[in-house]
Design a protein around this motif. Sequence first.
Motif, PDB file in Angstrom:
ATOM      1  N   LEU A  40      39.457  39.119  29.643  1.00 12.56           N
ATOM      2  CA  LEU A  40      40.723  38.749  29.449  1.00 12.56           C
ATOM      3  C   LEU A  40      40.698  38.376  27.874  1.00 12.56           C
ATOM      4  O   LEU A  40      41.121  39.299  26.845  1.00 12.56           O
ATOM      5  N   GLN A  44      42.422  45.194  26.639  1.00 12.98           N
ATOM      6  CA  GLN A  44      43.296  45.166  26.601  1.00 12.98           C
ATOM      7  C   GLN A  44      44.916  45.716  27.196  1.00 12.98           C
ATOM      8  O   GLN A  44      44.454  46.335  28.382  1.00 12.98           O
ATOM      9  N   GLN A  48      43.923  43.122  30.977  1.00 11.34           N
ATOM     10  CA  GLN A  48      44.237  41.994  31.294  1.00 11.34           C
ATOM     11  C   GLN A  48      45.160  41.574  32.219  1.00 11.34           C
ATOM     12  O   GLN A  48      44.863  40.116  32.807  1.00 11.34           O
ATOM     13  N   THR A  51      43.349  41.496  35.221  1.00 10.80           N
ATOM     14  CA  THR A  51      42.680  40.294  35.530  1.00 10.80           C
ATOM     15  C   THR A  51      42.723  39.725  35.826  1.00 10.80           C
ATOM     16  O   THR A  51      41.831  38.679  36.904  1.00 10.80           O
TER      17      THR A  51
END
Length: 228
Positions: A40, A44, A48, A51
């Motif tokens: 995170l 980018q 993110q 994730t």
Amino acid sequence: MTSPESQSPEFKDRVYRSVPAIAGGVMLLAIAAWLGIDALVSGQGRTQWLTLAVMLFVVPLVVAFTLRPAVYAGDDLLRIRNPFRVIVLPWGQVAALKSAYSNEVLTESGAKYQMWAVPVSLRARKKAARREMRATAQARRTMGRDEGRGGALGMGSGLGQGLGGGGPESQGPARAGTDQIMDELRGLHEERHGAEAAQGEVTVRWAYEVVGPAVAGAVLVAILLAVG
């Protein structure tokens, strides 16, 4: 702070969990948190979001299979909290508790439920069997020596039997930890099976608090991968 489950009087007597599973779950959650926070912070855009979706999918599953399983044994009820279900069985509805490659509860209606919190360890059983063999051999050697001394003193074999009676064999056979737990549950079942307060219906509830986030995370991961 005490959880509502520990305040419930029917489940306050005995709680069984798998310590290795809890330790493994804590370790896996720590690794997931470390990798997730790193992704995170350094990632980018789409990375993110992916994730977050993966963590939403993975974390509930890790909790479900490691931290969540537990068995609560009270005077009237046996409550089994498995990864995705909670089964409440009055003792009067329990037909038997069986141990083979897994520990299971059989109900009077023929249903079968596995107890995830009390896993069978074949390795522990083998270690217990080896301890029992060593204890038996040691007891026999001790009895042989005592009988020999007793014969020399003209007291016969009675002295040897008296000394041998307090040996390892009198303490009962060695048992693996989960097998001892099953013995305790069987004893409680035999004691409470016919009790009036231990009658009722078996209830099964799905753990939506685990299933919901995991399914949502899986859907988000699929969407993000499909969008590319």
